[in-house]
Design an enzyme around this catalytic site. Structure first.
Site, short mmCIF file in Angstrom:
data_model
loop_
_atom_site.label_atom_id
_atom_site.label_comp_id
_atom_site.label_asym_id
_atom_site.label_seq_id
_atom_site.Cartn_x
_atom_site.Cartn_y
_atom_site.Cartn_z
N GLY A 17 -14.80 25.97 -28.69
CA GLY A 17 -14.44 24.80 -29.53
C GLY A 17 -15.23 23.59 -29.22
N ARG A 64 -7.49 32.60 -18.48
CA ARG A 64 -6.71 33.02 -17.27
C ARG A 64 -5.81 34.04 -17.49
NH1 ARG A 64 -5.48 26.96 -16.01
NH2 ARG A 64 -4.44 27.29 -18.09
N TYR A 144 -27.37 28.07 -9.96
CA TYR A 144 -27.36 28.13 -8.63
C TYR A 144 -26.57 29.36 -8.10
CZ TYR A 144 -23.13 25.32 -10.22
OH TYR A 144 -21.86 24.73 -10.93
N PRO A 185 -28.03 28.89 -17.71
CA PRO A 185 -28.46 27.53 -18.08
C PRO A 185 -28.68 26.36 -17.17
CG PRO A 185 -26.51 28.07 -19.28
CD PRO A 185 -26.53 28.92 -18.13
N PRO A 187 -29.65 22.28 -16.63
CA PRO A 187 -29.29 20.86 -17.24
C PRO A 187 -29.25 20.74 -18.69
CG PRO A 187 -31.28 20.55 -16.33
CD PRO A 187 -31.07 21.89 -15.88
N ARG A 196 -17.75 14.99 -16.25
CA ARG A 196 -17.20 15.72 -14.89
C ARG A 196 -18.44 15.78 -13.68
NH1 ARG A 196 -14.60 18.19 -18.80
NH2 ARG A 196 -12.22 18.32 -18.60
N1 COA Z 1 -11.57 16.90 -8.23
C1 COA Z 1 -10.63 17.33 -7.20
N2 COA Z 1 -9.65 18.23 -7.75
C2 COA Z 1 -9.48 18.46 -9.24
C3 COA Z 1 -10.34 17.72 -10.03
C4 COA Z 1 -11.46 16.90 -9.54
N3 COA Z 1 -12.03 16.49 -10.34
N4 COA Z 1 -9.75 17.86 -11.10
C5 COA Z 1 -8.70 18.85 -11.04
N5 COA Z 1 -8.52 19.10 -9.81
C6 COA Z 1 -7.48 19.69 -9.15
C7 COA Z 1 -6.14 19.15 -9.55
O1 COA Z 1 -5.94 17.81 -8.41
C8 COA Z 1 -5.10 20.12 -9.38
O2 COA Z 1 -4.94 20.53 -7.82
P1 COA Z 1 -3.48 19.99 -7.02
O3 COA Z 1 -2.48 20.48 -7.92
O4 COA Z 1 -3.67 20.43 -5.71
O5 COA Z 1 -3.70 18.54 -7.08
C9 COA Z 1 -6.17 21.36 -9.86
O6 COA Z 1 -7.22 21.12 -9.61
C10 COA Z 1 -5.96 21.64 -11.00
O7 COA Z 1 -5.87 20.74 -12.03
P2 COA Z 1 -5.02 20.86 -13.37
O8 COA Z 1 -5.78 19.56 -14.20
O9 COA Z 1 -3.82 21.27 -13.33
O10 COA Z 1 -5.83 22.12 -13.81
P3 COA Z 1 -6.29 22.73 -15.33
O11 COA Z 1 -6.29 24.05 -15.16
O12 COA Z 1 -5.82 21.91 -16.54
O13 COA Z 1 -8.02 22.14 -15.48
C11 COA Z 1 -10.12 22.07 -14.50
C12 COA Z 1 -8.92 22.73 -15.05
C13 COA Z 1 -9.76 21.37 -13.39
C14 COA Z 1 -11.30 23.03 -14.30
C15 COA Z 1 -10.35 21.30 -15.53
O14 COA Z 1 -11.63 20.27 -14.96
C16 COA Z 1 -10.97 21.82 -16.99
O15 COA Z 1 -9.97 22.09 -17.69
N6 COA Z 1 -12.20 21.88 -17.30
C17 COA Z 1 -12.62 22.62 -18.47
C18 COA Z 1 -13.63 21.74 -19.14
C19 COA Z 1 -14.66 21.72 -18.14
O16 COA Z 1 -14.72 21.53 -17.03
N7 COA Z 1 -15.96 21.87 -18.71
C20 COA Z 1 -17.41 21.53 -17.87
C21 COA Z 1 -17.81 23.22 -17.62
S1 COA Z 1 -19.22 22.88 -16.93
#
Ligand code: COA
Length: 282
Positions: A17, A64, A144, A185, A187, A196
């Site tokens: 998406g 997941r 990496y 990939p 950067p 992020r």
């Molecule tokens: N730094 C540290 N911990 C983090 C974090 C950050 N930036 N973002 C999330 N977490 C932790 C949360 O605190 C939580 O832990 P806790 O309950 O012990 O506090 C845990 O990760 C889960 O967070 P949640 O937001 O509920 O997870 P999610 O499954 O909804 O999200 C991620 C998953 C965290 C990977 C989120 O960034 C995501 O969905 N990313 C998808 C898109 C993405 O990352 N794109 C870039 C790819 S390169």
């Protein structure tokens, strides 16, 4: 010019998406494929399918969860008749000092990246083997995976696992005509990743300056490589992990630091002086 032809192929892209998944879906559709994109957020995948046109189909799925993946891939086969390839692109990543990571944070990334890739690969592999069809798994890893990487420990560990999965399945499933490859990939800025992974504009400037090409990858360049790999042009290509990073990963090689001297003439003069100084010495 050689045109990659994906006409008649049905390709699944997880996390299709947004970002690089969306870019790959766009390229595959432009090459003639039917593309099934999936993601957790229905509104986003539907908007992407709408934008990319009738060859792109949106399905909700959380990679997941095994039940969610099975239901998604069964629906694709029902709707589009078959699956020819899956692209494991869905990922999560963030910057964090490893000593502060909670177990849930670690799992959040590993569950999407490694477990999600296993779920999709496991379903697709069994489907192709049962139906005696050739197939292709294309995994998106990173540059990496061999070195590890500071401040992105969950991603480094999960992507290294995906690389091991790629190489393991490439050998194991080769007799079934299932190819398994990975693209690594470097950067490629996308909204999801950069928001992020890039703390602010100063860090971005610092980062960009150390790229040997002085530029980022363009999403369509990744799409072109992925399309080639999934096409009939590459039947013998399996078990490969192909970096696309403008040579960024090579910066650590011993003398590559010299490339940071901006003025090439200064560098050449230093080399000439060294040559002169050591002339005749054994
Ligand atoms: N730094 C540290 N911990 C983090 C974090 C950050 N930036 N973002 C999330 N977490 C932790 C949360 O605190 C939580 O832990 P806790 O309950 O012990 O506090 C845990 O990760 C889960 O967070 P949640 O937001 O509920 O997870 P999610 O499954 O909804 O999200 C991620 C998953 C965290 C990977 C989120 O960034 C995501 O969905 N990313 C998808 C898109 C993405 O990352 N794109 C870039 C790819 S390169």
């Amino acid at each position: 010019m050689l045109q990659v032809d994906l006409t008649g192929k049905v390709i699944v892209v997880t996390g299709g998406g947004t970002g690089l998944g969306k870019a790959m879906a766009k390229t595959f559709a432009a090459c003639g494929a039917q593309v099934a994109i999936c993601g957790r957020r229905q509104a986003i995948i539907e908007a992407t399918a709408q934008e990319l046109g009738p060859a792109v189909h949106a399905y909700p799925c959380d990679v997941r969860e095994w039940e969610s993946v099975s239901a998604f891939l069964e629906r694709v086969v029902n709707d589009l008749g078959k699956i020819d390839a899956v692209v494991n692109n869905a990922a999560g990543n963030f910057l964090a000092a490893s000593e502060t990571l909670s177990p849930r944070a670690f799992r959040a990334v590993v569950d999407i990246v490694l477990t999600g890739t296993f779920h999709v690969s496991r379903w697709a592999g069994a489907y192709w083997i049962e139906h005696r069809r050739p197939g292709h798994i294309l995994n998106i890893v990173t540059t990496y995976t061999d070195t590890g990487c500071a401040f992105v420990l969950p991603s480094a560990a999960a992507k290294a696992g995906v690389q091991a999965l790629t190489l393991s399945l490439a050998y194991e499933w080769a007799p079934y005509h299932i190819r398994v490859n990975a693209i690594a990939p470097g950067p490629f800025p996308t909204e999801g990743a950069w928001s992020r992974l890039m703390p602010n504009a100063n860090f971005e400037e610092m980062y960009k300056n150390r790229l040997p090409t002085k530029r980022y990858g363009r999403p369509e360049e990744l799409g072109a490589l992925a399309a080639f790999l999934l096409s009939d042009l590459a039947p013998y290509l399996t078990g490969a992990v192909i970096p696309i990073d403008g040579a960024e990963r090579l910066q650590g090689a011993m003398f590559n630091y010299l490339a940071q001297v901006a003025d090439r003439e200064t560098l050449k003069a230093a080399f000439a002086a060294l040559k002169e100084a050591t002339r005749g010495s054994t």
